[in-house]
Design an enzyme around this catalytic site. Structure first.
Site, PDB file in Angstrom:
ATOM      1  CD  GLN A  35       2.583  13.553   6.815  1.00  0.00           C
ATOM      2  OE1 GLN A  35       2.843  12.426   6.373  1.00  0.00           O
ATOM      3  NE2 GLN A  35       1.338  13.986   6.911  1.00  0.00           N
ATOM      4  N   GLY A 143      -7.111   7.276   9.584  1.00  0.00           N
ATOM      5  CA  GLY A 143      -8.001   6.480   8.747  1.00  0.00           C
ATOM      6  C   GLY A 143      -8.322   5.129   9.355  1.00  0.00           C
ATOM      7  CG  ASP A 160      -4.323  10.098  -2.416  1.00  0.00           C
ATOM      8  OD1 ASP A 160      -4.554  11.323  -2.426  1.00  0.00           O
ATOM      9  OD2 ASP A 160      -3.238   9.604  -2.801  1.00  0.00           O
ATOM     10  CB  THR A 162       2.218   8.787   3.023  1.00  0.00           C
ATOM     11  OG1 THR A 162       1.566   8.300   4.203  1.00  0.00           O
ATOM     12  CG2 THR A 162       2.022  10.289   2.961  1.00  0.00           C
ATOM     13  CG  ASP A 163       5.441   5.710  -0.423  1.00  0.00           C
ATOM     14  OD1 ASP A 163       5.588   6.937  -0.645  1.00  0.00           O
ATOM     15  OD2 ASP A 163       5.264   4.870  -1.310  1.00  0.00           O
TER      16      ASP A 163
HETATM   17  N1  SAM Z   1      -0.733  10.577  -3.990  1.00  0.00           N
HETATM   18  C1  SAM Z   1       0.214  10.586  -2.965  1.00  0.00           C
HETATM   19  C2  SAM Z   1       1.070   9.353  -3.058  1.00  0.00           C
HETATM   20  O1  SAM Z   1       0.731   8.503  -3.882  1.00  0.00           O
HETATM   21  O2  SAM Z   1       2.098   9.258  -2.404  1.00  0.00           O
HETATM   22  C3  SAM Z   1      -0.483  10.692  -1.631  1.00  0.00           C
HETATM   23  C4  SAM Z   1      -1.019  12.006  -1.490  1.00  0.00           C
HETATM   24  S1  SAM Z   1      -1.844  12.429  -0.026  1.00  0.00           S
HETATM   25  C5  SAM Z   1      -0.997  13.897   0.281  1.00  0.00           C
HETATM   26  C6  SAM Z   1      -1.325  11.351   1.253  1.00  0.00           C
HETATM   27  C7  SAM Z   1      -1.965  11.734   2.567  1.00  0.00           C
HETATM   28  O3  SAM Z   1      -2.137  10.582   3.415  1.00  0.00           O
HETATM   29  C8  SAM Z   1      -1.118  12.718   3.399  1.00  0.00           C
HETATM   30  O4  SAM Z   1      -1.772  13.965   3.454  1.00  0.00           O
HETATM   31  C9  SAM Z   1      -1.013  12.061   4.781  1.00  0.00           C
HETATM   32  O5  SAM Z   1      -1.105  12.980   5.843  1.00  0.00           O
HETATM   33  C10 SAM Z   1      -2.203  11.100   4.746  1.00  0.00           C
HETATM   34  N2  SAM Z   1      -2.120  10.004   5.710  1.00  0.00           N
HETATM   35  C11 SAM Z   1      -1.011   9.285   6.035  1.00  0.00           C
HETATM   36  N3  SAM Z   1      -1.318   8.371   6.982  1.00  0.00           N
HETATM   37  C12 SAM Z   1      -2.654   8.530   7.267  1.00  0.00           C
HETATM   38  C13 SAM Z   1      -3.563   7.880   8.159  1.00  0.00           C
HETATM   39  N4  SAM Z   1      -3.152   6.888   8.964  1.00  0.00           N
HETATM   40  N5  SAM Z   1      -4.867   8.264   8.158  1.00  0.00           N
HETATM   41  C14 SAM Z   1      -5.293   9.268   7.324  1.00  0.00           C
HETATM   42  N6  SAM Z   1      -4.468   9.942   6.462  1.00  0.00           N
HETATM   43  C15 SAM Z   1      -3.169   9.569   6.436  1.00  0.00           C
END
Ligand code: SAM
Length: 291
Positions: A35, A143, A160, A162-163
């Site tokens: 990303q 995940g 927690d 991303t969208d």
């Molecule tokens: N609090 C924030 C929000 O509400 O938008 C989210 C914060 S946290 C930084 C989101 C994390 O999810 C990111 O670091 C991203 O790399 C991770 N992420 C996205 N897709 C993922 C996946 N399939 N497995 C594990 N982590 C993932």
């Protein structure tokens, strides 16, 4: 005097609006394997992290989301020892989870190693106490793959993410929630980042719809987070024990005292309880899926 740069959140372009922020200084910007990542300083919100044009965390309002995604499920559960965070790369939630001395082990599964490395440098307020804690285990993986394959069992699962775009999309699927159920211990609970219902009703309807097929109790609770624009932020909730969500504020207060009554700036036992009292339009949003 150089023209000030403005950075826009493009998450709601399809709705025809953008939140745009005046940049004091760009601290870090890169295209990671997964990303686009930019961290900049804003005069009111402090450090702001955006991934793929969506605000993730700001130093000024992070406490609201991090406290509500952590203390609500852990104190509702009442005896959470094994906790899993999916996503959470900035470690803001991990820092809150580790305030609970009852937690024996915290596993965080983040897909993007760059987010973690970058957070060690730019969010030491989160990462330093977390990586100094022997109970913390950091896993770099998707995940979805982790919950589908692990033989561990978790009392509380906190998504927690991303969208539902890019790498985060799979974390809103039925398959992911079913795999989370597979690795949940008896009496466990799952909470999820589930968007802002006023602008993103579909992802909440979809997630709660999946929860209803998998768990006895499904719904959401809410909190208002200034930089998650759009009023209430929804946090998805699912558990087989239908009493967890009904836990009286007095019991929550007792558990909080027993947990050491650590400092909070948003969460209180009454706020915990009130967060499940949904405004009618949000209750209608999730009820919509009952048909
Ligand atoms: N609090 C924030 C929000 O509400 O938008 C989210 C914060 S946290 C930084 C989101 C994390 O999810 C990111 O670091 C991203 O790399 C991770 N992420 C996205 N897709 C993922 C996946 N399939 N497995 C594990 N982590 C993932």
């Amino acid at each position: 005097m150089a023209e000030k740069r403005w950075i826009s959140e493009t998450l709601f372009d399809d709705l025809g609006f953008r939140m745009t922020y005046a940049v004091e200084r760009v601290l870090y910007e890169m295209q990671t394997e997964h990303q686009h990542l930019v961290l900049f300083e804003h005069k009111h919100f402090g450090k702001m992290l955006m991934l793929d044009g969506a605000t993730q965390v700001t130093t000024r309002d992070e406490f609201i989301y991090h406290e509500m995604m952590t203390h609500v499920p852990i104190l509702a559960h009442g005896n959470a020892r094994e906790v899993l965070i999916v996503g959470g790369g900035d470690c803001g939630i991990a820092e809150e989870v580790l305030k609970h001395k009852s937690v024996a082990r915290l596993t965080q599964v983040e897909i993007d190693a760059s987010v973690l490395e970058f957070s060690k440098e730019h969010f030491p307020e989160f990462t330093t106490p977390v990586f100094a804690d022997a109970r913390f285990e950091s896993v770099i993986a998707d995940g979805m793959k982790y919950v589908a394959e692990t033989d561990r069992r978790f009392d509380v699962i906190i998504v927690d993410s991303t969208d539902p775009q890019g790498p985060g999309g799979v974390l809103f699927t039925y398959e992911f929630y079913a795999a989370c159920k597979r690795c949940m211990a008896k009496g466990g609970v799952i909470v999820t980042q589930n968007g802002v219902p006023f602008f993103q009703p579909d992802e909440l309807v979809s997630s709660v719809g999946h929860f209803r097929k998998l768990y006895a109790d499904a719904g959401c609770y809410v909190a208002a987070i200034p930089t998650y624009v759009g009023g209430h932020m929804a946090m998805g909730w699912a558990a087989d024990d239908t009493k967890l969500r009904q836990t009286p504020a007095e019991t929550i207060a007792e558990r909080y005292r027993a947990a050491g009554a650590f400092a909070t700036r948003y969460w209180t036992p009454d706020v915990h309880k009130a967060a499940f009292a949904l405004p009618r339009f949000i209750a209608d949003v999730i009820a919509g899926d009952r048909a």
